[in-house]
Design a protein around this motif. Structure first.
Motif, PDB file in Angstrom:
ATOM      1  N   GLY A  54     -85.766 -32.004  35.948  1.00  0.00           N
ATOM      2  CA  GLY A  54     -85.341 -33.406  35.967  1.00  0.00           C
ATOM      3  C   GLY A  54     -84.069 -33.687  35.187  1.00  0.00           C
ATOM      4  N   LYS A  55     -83.257 -32.674  34.937  1.00  0.00           N
ATOM      5  CA  LYS A  55     -82.038 -32.857  34.139  1.00  0.00           C
ATOM      6  C   LYS A  55     -81.103 -33.890  34.769  1.00  0.00           C
ATOM      7  CE  LYS A  55     -80.982 -28.510  34.326  1.00  0.00           C
ATOM      8  NZ  LYS A  55     -82.145 -28.046  35.106  1.00  0.00           N
ATOM      9  N   THR A  56     -80.699 -33.663  35.995  1.00  0.00           N
ATOM     10  CA  THR A  56     -79.769 -34.567  36.656  1.00  0.00           C
ATOM     11  C   THR A  56     -80.428 -35.907  36.945  1.00  0.00           C
ATOM     12  OG1 THR A  56     -78.607 -32.672  37.606  1.00  0.00           O
ATOM     13  CG2 THR A  56     -78.209 -34.823  38.634  1.00  0.00           C
ATOM     14  N   PHE A  57     -81.687 -35.890  37.328  1.00  0.00           N
ATOM     15  CA  PHE A  57     -82.433 -37.112  37.608  1.00  0.00           C
ATOM     16  C   PHE A  57     -82.387 -38.066  36.418  1.00  0.00           C
ATOM     17  CE2 PHE A  57     -86.446 -39.485  37.391  1.00  0.00           C
ATOM     18  CZ  PHE A  57     -86.419 -40.148  38.598  1.00  0.00           C
ATOM     19  N   LEU A  58     -82.487 -37.529  35.207  1.00  0.00           N
ATOM     20  CA  LEU A  58     -82.446 -38.359  34.001  1.00  0.00           C
ATOM     21  C   LEU A  58     -81.028 -38.561  33.469  1.00  0.00           C
ATOM     22  CD1 LEU A  58     -85.558 -36.863  32.240  1.00  0.00           C
ATOM     23  CD2 LEU A  58     -85.326 -39.233  32.988  1.00  0.00           C
ATOM     24  N   ASP A  65     -75.393 -31.219  32.008  1.00  0.00           N
ATOM     25  CA  ASP A  65     -76.690 -30.585  32.224  1.00  0.00           C
ATOM     26  C   ASP A  65     -76.529 -29.187  32.783  1.00  0.00           C
ATOM     27  OD1 ASP A  65     -77.517 -30.639  35.188  1.00  0.00           O
ATOM     28  OD2 ASP A  65     -77.322 -32.794  34.914  1.00  0.00           O
ATOM     29  N   ALA A  93     -91.450 -29.641  31.663  1.00  0.00           N
ATOM     30  CA  ALA A  93     -92.469 -30.234  32.517  1.00  0.00           C
ATOM     31  C   ALA A  93     -93.470 -29.131  32.824  1.00  0.00           C
ATOM     32  CB  ALA A  93     -91.845 -30.791  33.796  1.00  0.00           C
ATOM     33  N   GLN A 132     -95.681 -29.105  38.201  1.00  0.00           N
ATOM     34  CA  GLN A 132     -94.718 -30.146  38.547  1.00  0.00           C
ATOM     35  C   GLN A 132     -93.386 -29.529  38.976  1.00  0.00           C
ATOM     36  OE1 GLN A 132     -93.711 -32.862  35.321  1.00  0.00           O
ATOM     37  NE2 GLN A 132     -93.821 -34.572  36.758  1.00  0.00           N
ATOM     38  N   ARG A 186     -91.453 -29.630  42.699  1.00  0.00           N
ATOM     39  CA  ARG A 186     -90.060 -30.090  42.849  1.00  0.00           C
ATOM     40  C   ARG A 186     -89.196 -29.024  43.513  1.00  0.00           C
ATOM     41  NH1 ARG A 186     -89.449 -32.758  36.847  1.00  0.00           N
ATOM     42  NH2 ARG A 186     -90.739 -34.602  37.241  1.00  0.00           N
ATOM     43  N   SER A 207     -91.413 -34.241  30.078  1.00  0.00           N
ATOM     44  CA  SER A 207     -91.533 -35.282  31.110  1.00  0.00           C
ATOM     45  C   SER A 207     -91.248 -36.687  30.561  1.00  0.00           C
ATOM     46  CB  SER A 207     -92.931 -35.239  31.739  1.00  0.00           C
ATOM     47  OG  SER A 207     -93.156 -33.981  32.326  1.00  0.00           O
TER      48      SER A 207
END
Length: 174
Positions: A12-16, A77, A110, A114, A118, A159
């Protein structure tokens, strides 16, 4: 100044980081974007197996140096551990993070399940659960070692919510 957001592929690096950069007034980039732009091509496959690791890191440092010359704070990231051409973990040299002028590191984690979901959603089914677990552990151990060695502020969060992530980044910028 660079705040480095690290973690396994699919954590989730880019997502966040991308929306956080907008909220916090930072410049966001992924290491892979900067390397691809600097080198004119990617040196990794769809399964994230990387060749030319040393050349990639030199390209990344050059690109980040140009960004830093503008005076902007970069939320970058990437990874402390890459997946080599043989699928095995490759630890990046601490000097890379020194040369990136990292003042803080946020390590995202995470669950194996999970991350596996992804990665599968991205069409990458080349990772076994055991391999994901190994990469998570290697990323964490190496990030801690590098940050300790270089005296870089370090936070590990699992997470996180966007708010928690933003607060962590803001704390590292102080």
């Amino acid at each position: 100044m660079t705040i480095f957001v690290a973690g396994m592929h699919g954590v989730g690096k880019t997502f966040l980081a991308k929306p956080a950069s907008e909220r916090l007034g930072l410049l966001h980039a992924t290491a892979s974007q900067l390397i691809r732009k600097e080198r004119g091509a990617a040196s990794w496959d769809a399964n994230k197996r990387v060749d030319g690791i040393d050349e990639n890191q030199r390209a990344l440092v050059a690109a980040v140096s140009r960004i830093q010359a503008t005076g902007r704070t970069l939320l970058l990231d990437g990874h402390f551990v890459l997946r080599g051409g043989d699928g095995e973990p490759v630890l990046l040299a601490p000097e890379v993070f020194r040369d990136l002028a990292c003042v803080g590191v946020v390590l995202l984690e995470a669950s194996v399940e999970q991350i596996a979901l992804r990665l599968q959603a991205r069409g990458d089914e080349s990772w076994a659960f055991q391999q994901i677990a190994r990469f998570i552990a290697e990323e964490s151990k190496h990030a801690e070692r590098v940050c300790s060695h270089l005296n870089i502020r370090y936070r590990k969060i699992e997470s996180p919510t966007p708010r928690c992530f933003d607060e962590t980044v803001a704390t590292l910028m102080k």
